[in-house]
Each structure stands twice: as C-alpha cells, then as structure tokens.
Design a protein around this motif. Structure first.
Motif, PDB file in Angstrom:
ATOM      1  N   ASN A  63      19.800  25.846  21.986  1.00  0.00           N
ATOM      2  CA  ASN A  63      19.454  24.424  21.958  1.00  0.00           C
ATOM      3  C   ASN A  63      20.141  23.708  23.124  1.00  0.00           C
ATOM      4  N   PRO A  64      19.390  23.397  24.176  1.00  0.00           N
ATOM      5  CA  PRO A  64      19.982  22.731  25.340  1.00  0.00           C
ATOM      6  C   PRO A  64      20.586  21.370  25.029  1.00  0.00           C
ATOM      7  N   LEU A  65      20.210  20.755  23.883  1.00  0.00           N
ATOM      8  CA  LEU A  65      20.807  19.476  23.495  1.00  0.00           C
ATOM      9  C   LEU A  65      22.180  19.641  22.845  1.00  0.00           C
ATOM     10  N   HIS A  66      22.552  20.886  22.537  1.00  0.00           N
ATOM     11  CA  HIS A  66      23.864  21.194  21.957  1.00  0.00           C
ATOM     12  C   HIS A  66      24.045  20.621  20.559  1.00  0.00           C
ATOM     13  N   PHE A  67      22.972  20.514  19.785  1.00  0.00           N
ATOM     14  CA  PHE A  67      23.045  20.015  18.414  1.00  0.00           C
ATOM     15  C   PHE A  67      22.769  21.153  17.434  1.00  0.00           C
ATOM     16  N   VAL A  68      23.361  21.039  16.253  1.00  0.00           N
ATOM     17  CA  VAL A  68      22.946  21.845  15.111  1.00  0.00           C
ATOM     18  C   VAL A  68      22.113  20.938  14.202  1.00  0.00           C
ATOM     19  N   PRO A  69      21.248  21.542  13.392  1.00  0.00           N
ATOM     20  CA  PRO A  69      21.059  22.971  13.167  1.00  0.00           C
ATOM     21  C   PRO A  69      20.071  23.589  14.140  1.00  0.00           C
ATOM     22  N   VAL A  70      20.167  24.914  14.226  1.00  0.00           N
ATOM     23  CA  VAL A  70      19.167  25.732  14.899  1.00  0.00           C
ATOM     24  C   VAL A  70      18.787  26.849  13.948  1.00  0.00           C
ATOM     25  N   LEU A  71      17.508  27.115  13.831  1.00  0.00           N
ATOM     26  CA  LEU A  71      17.021  28.193  12.980  1.00  0.00           C
ATOM     27  C   LEU A  71      16.424  29.281  13.860  1.00  0.00           C
ATOM     28  N   ALA A  72      16.835  30.520  13.609  1.00  0.00           N
ATOM     29  CA  ALA A  72      16.238  31.678  14.260  1.00  0.00           C
ATOM     30  C   ALA A  72      15.464  32.469  13.209  1.00  0.00           C
ATOM     31  N   ASP A  73      14.197  32.674  13.478  1.00  0.00           N
ATOM     32  CA  ASP A  73      13.335  33.473  12.604  1.00  0.00           C
ATOM     33  C   ASP A  73      12.756  34.583  13.464  1.00  0.00           C
ATOM     34  N   GLY A  74      13.476  35.710  13.543  1.00  0.00           N
ATOM     35  CA  GLY A  74      13.105  36.745  14.491  1.00  0.00           C
ATOM     36  C   GLY A  74      13.270  36.206  15.897  1.00  0.00           C
ATOM     37  N   ASP A  75      12.204  36.223  16.678  1.00  0.00           N
ATOM     38  CA  ASP A  75      12.260  35.721  18.052  1.00  0.00           C
ATOM     39  C   ASP A  75      11.931  34.234  18.151  1.00  0.00           C
ATOM     40  N   VAL A  76      11.612  33.603  17.028  1.00  0.00           N
ATOM     41  CA  VAL A  76      11.286  32.178  17.020  1.00  0.00           C
ATOM     42  C   VAL A  76      12.569  31.368  16.842  1.00  0.00           C
ATOM     43  N   ILE A  77      12.818  30.450  17.763  1.00  0.00           N
ATOM     44  CA  ILE A  77      14.001  29.585  17.700  1.00  0.00           C
ATOM     45  C   ILE A  77      13.526  28.142  17.560  1.00  0.00           C
ATOM     46  N   VAL A  78      14.007  27.459  16.521  1.00  0.00           N
ATOM     47  CA  VAL A  78      13.620  26.067  16.290  1.00  0.00           C
ATOM     48  C   VAL A  78      14.877  25.230  16.093  1.00  0.00           C
ATOM     49  N   SER A  79      14.983  24.125  16.814  1.00  0.00           N
ATOM     50  CA  SER A  79      16.091  23.186  16.605  1.00  0.00           C
ATOM     51  C   SER A  79      15.519  21.859  16.151  1.00  0.00           C
ATOM     52  N   ASP A  80      16.409  21.000  15.639  1.00  0.00           N
ATOM     53  CA  ASP A  80      16.080  19.707  15.035  1.00  0.00           C
ATOM     54  C   ASP A  80      15.656  19.947  13.583  1.00  0.00           C
ATOM     55  N   SER A  81      16.325  19.255  12.671  1.00  0.00           N
ATOM     56  CA  SER A  81      16.122  19.522  11.242  1.00  0.00           C
ATOM     57  C   SER A  81      14.691  19.270  10.786  1.00  0.00           C
ATOM     58  N   LEU A  82      14.042  18.203  11.277  1.00  0.00           N
ATOM     59  CA  LEU A  82      12.676  17.927  10.853  1.00  0.00           C
ATOM     60  C   LEU A  82      11.726  19.009  11.361  1.00  0.00           C
ATOM     61  N   ALA A  83      11.879  19.394  12.623  1.00  0.00           N
ATOM     62  CA  ALA A  83      11.043  20.460  13.169  1.00  0.00           C
ATOM     63  C   ALA A  83      11.253  21.766  12.408  1.00  0.00           C
ATOM     64  N   ILE A  84      12.505  22.052  12.048  1.00  0.00           N
ATOM     65  CA  ILE A  84      12.804  23.264  11.288  1.00  0.00           C
ATOM     66  C   ILE A  84      12.100  23.239   9.934  1.00  0.00           C
ATOM     67  N   LEU A  85      12.177  22.116   9.251  1.00  0.00           N
ATOM     68  CA  LEU A  85      11.586  22.037   7.913  1.00  0.00           C
ATOM     69  C   LEU A  85      10.063  22.084   7.970  1.00  0.00           C
ATOM     70  N   LEU A  86       9.463  21.500   9.001  1.00  0.00           N
ATOM     71  CA  LEU A  86       8.010  21.594   9.148  1.00  0.00           C
ATOM     72  C   LEU A  86       7.594  23.017   9.503  1.00  0.00           C
ATOM     73  N   TYR A  87       8.411  23.691  10.288  1.00  0.00           N
ATOM     74  CA  TYR A  87       8.143  25.108  10.589  1.00  0.00           C
ATOM     75  C   TYR A  87       8.205  25.950   9.311  1.00  0.00           C
ATOM     76  N   LEU A  88       9.254  25.743   8.518  1.00  0.00           N
ATOM     77  CA  LEU A  88       9.394  26.488   7.268  1.00  0.00           C
ATOM     78  C   LEU A  88       8.221  26.203   6.333  1.00  0.00           C
ATOM     79  N   GLU A  89       7.749  24.969   6.347  1.00  0.00           N
ATOM     80  CA  GLU A  89       6.632  24.581   5.488  1.00  0.00           C
ATOM     81  C   GLU A  89       5.361  25.348   5.866  1.00  0.00           C
ATOM     82  N   GLU A  90       5.157  25.536   7.156  1.00  0.00           N
ATOM     83  CA  GLU A  90       3.974  26.265   7.623  1.00  0.00           C
ATOM     84  C   GLU A  90       4.125  27.768   7.425  1.00  0.00           C
TER      85      GLU A  90
END
Length: 226
Positions: A63-90
């Motif tokens: 995460n170039p913004l240096h914030f947590v959280p970051v989620l790694a799902d295999g090779d998929v990297i997602v940062s920002d809590s809302l983006a993470i939760l929408l990714y998990l939802e899909e």
C-alpha cells in the motif's frame, strides 16, 4: 513485524486470506469484524504504526499510502477498508453484508461512507499530530469533536427510519460493521453525548454483545499492548 512477513504467503497450510493490521486501527477493526461475520479464516500480520513499520519498502509495495488494513487473497492485494469489504462481498458472498433491496444497499453504503470519509479521518494519528502542531491540542480536539458529532448526528437521522435491531433492520450489514467500531473508538475519546443518538445507541448495544464483534475487539488482537 519481520520483513519476511510482508510478502503474501503461498503455503497451502496457511489461511488463504492475510490481513495486515494494527490493533489500534478502527479501519482494521471493521475488517476483522466483517471477516468474523462471514466466517472467513485469515492470518493476522501486525504492522506497528507507532514504530513506523508502515513506511518500510516491503509494506509500501502493498500500500503506497502506508495505511492499514491491507488484505492479501493469494496474488490479489486490496487496501482501504471499504474496498476490502466490497471485494469480500463479491468474492465470498456467504453471509452477505449488503442487502438485496436497492434502497437498503444504498443506505448501507451511505452510512459506511459517512464513517470512513466524514468521521474516521478526523482522529487519524497523522491528522491529529499535524494539526496539533499548528493549532494546539485543545483547539484541534474541540474542532474534531464538533465535526465527529456532526457525522454521528447525520447517521442518526439517516438510519432513524430504517433501523431495527441493527442499522437497516433485523440483519447485520455493512453499516453496522462501520458503525460499531467507530462508536466504540470515538464516543468516549471525544465525549460524544450518546443520549442525543438513541438510534445509534440501540444499534451499538445490539452489536456489542455479538461473539463476532467481541472477537474483533482491539485488545483481543495478537499485537495488542496489554
């Protein structure tokens, strides 16, 4: 946090999901809570913000913004809590965090955005430190309290017509995942008068007894300082 812990693991014996987190981060708390609600196992990897581990070259790749959280799902990297939760939802639709009804989906997304855009940034360590140096701690605290309360009052009005046991009825959804940690973190710290927020208080009281919420409490995390 060891440097070699910063690369997503490919060991089949490890949980597929890896959450880079810090125990005092309310943004990370949302994701821990959501993962628990969805019943998704994950590996917790601590990033000590107070020691500046978020600025390491290894974490910057995540995460170039240096914030947590970051989620790694295999090779998929997602940062920002809302983006993470929408990714998990899909990706993992079991125990949906967004209702089917379009209006209720919109209300949940609106509530989540009020928390993530209008309330949470006001008490970030970097924001508080920057403005304390320019304005003084008392003035910045008063300013933050006023605007945080404004955000909570907006949520109170938004959810008043939709709330049941939870924010938009009898099922727990995205709005609840954002609301509960935010109330827990800021209400006491900024002396928010919860008697002015009866709907939010009712929602929070319903959520705070849930085992999934209790397991996500900051003091329950592996890197918590007792």
């Amino acid at each position: 946090m060891q440097q070699n812990h910063l690369s997503p693991a490919h060991n089949s014996s490890s949980p597929k999901l890896i959450l880079y987190s810090f125990w005092q981060s309310s943004c990370s708390w949302r994701v821990c809570f959501a993962l628990n609600l969805k019943g998704l196992p994950y590996e917790y990897r601590a990033v000590n913000l107070s020691k500046g581990e978020q600025f390491s070259p290894e974490f910057e790749k995540l995460n170039p913004l240096h914030f947590v959280p970051v989620l790694a799902d295999g090779d998929v990297i997602v940062s920002d809590s809302l983006a993470i939760l929408l990714y998990l939802e899909e990706k993992y639709p079991k125990k949906a965090l967004l209702p089917v009804d379009p209006q209720l989906r919109a209300i949940n997304l609106q509530a989540a955005n009020i928390v993530s855009s209008s309330i949470q940034p006001l008490h970030m360590m970097t924001v508080q430190k920057h403005f304390e140096e320019k304005l003084g701690s008392e003035e910045i605290s008063s300013w933050a309290q006023s605007h945080i309360e404004k955000g909570f009052l907006a949520l109170e009005k938004l959810l008043d017509s939709f709330a049941g046991k939870y924010a938009t009825g009898e099922e727990i959804y995205l709005a609840d995942v954002f609301l509960a940690p935010q109330i827990a973190v800021t209400a006491k710290r900024f002396n928010i008068d919860m008697s002015k927020l009866p709907t939010l208080s009712k929602i929070f009281n319903s959520i705070k007894a849930l085992p999934e919420f209790l397991a996500s409490l900051p003091e329950k995390q592996p890197d918590a300082v007792k």
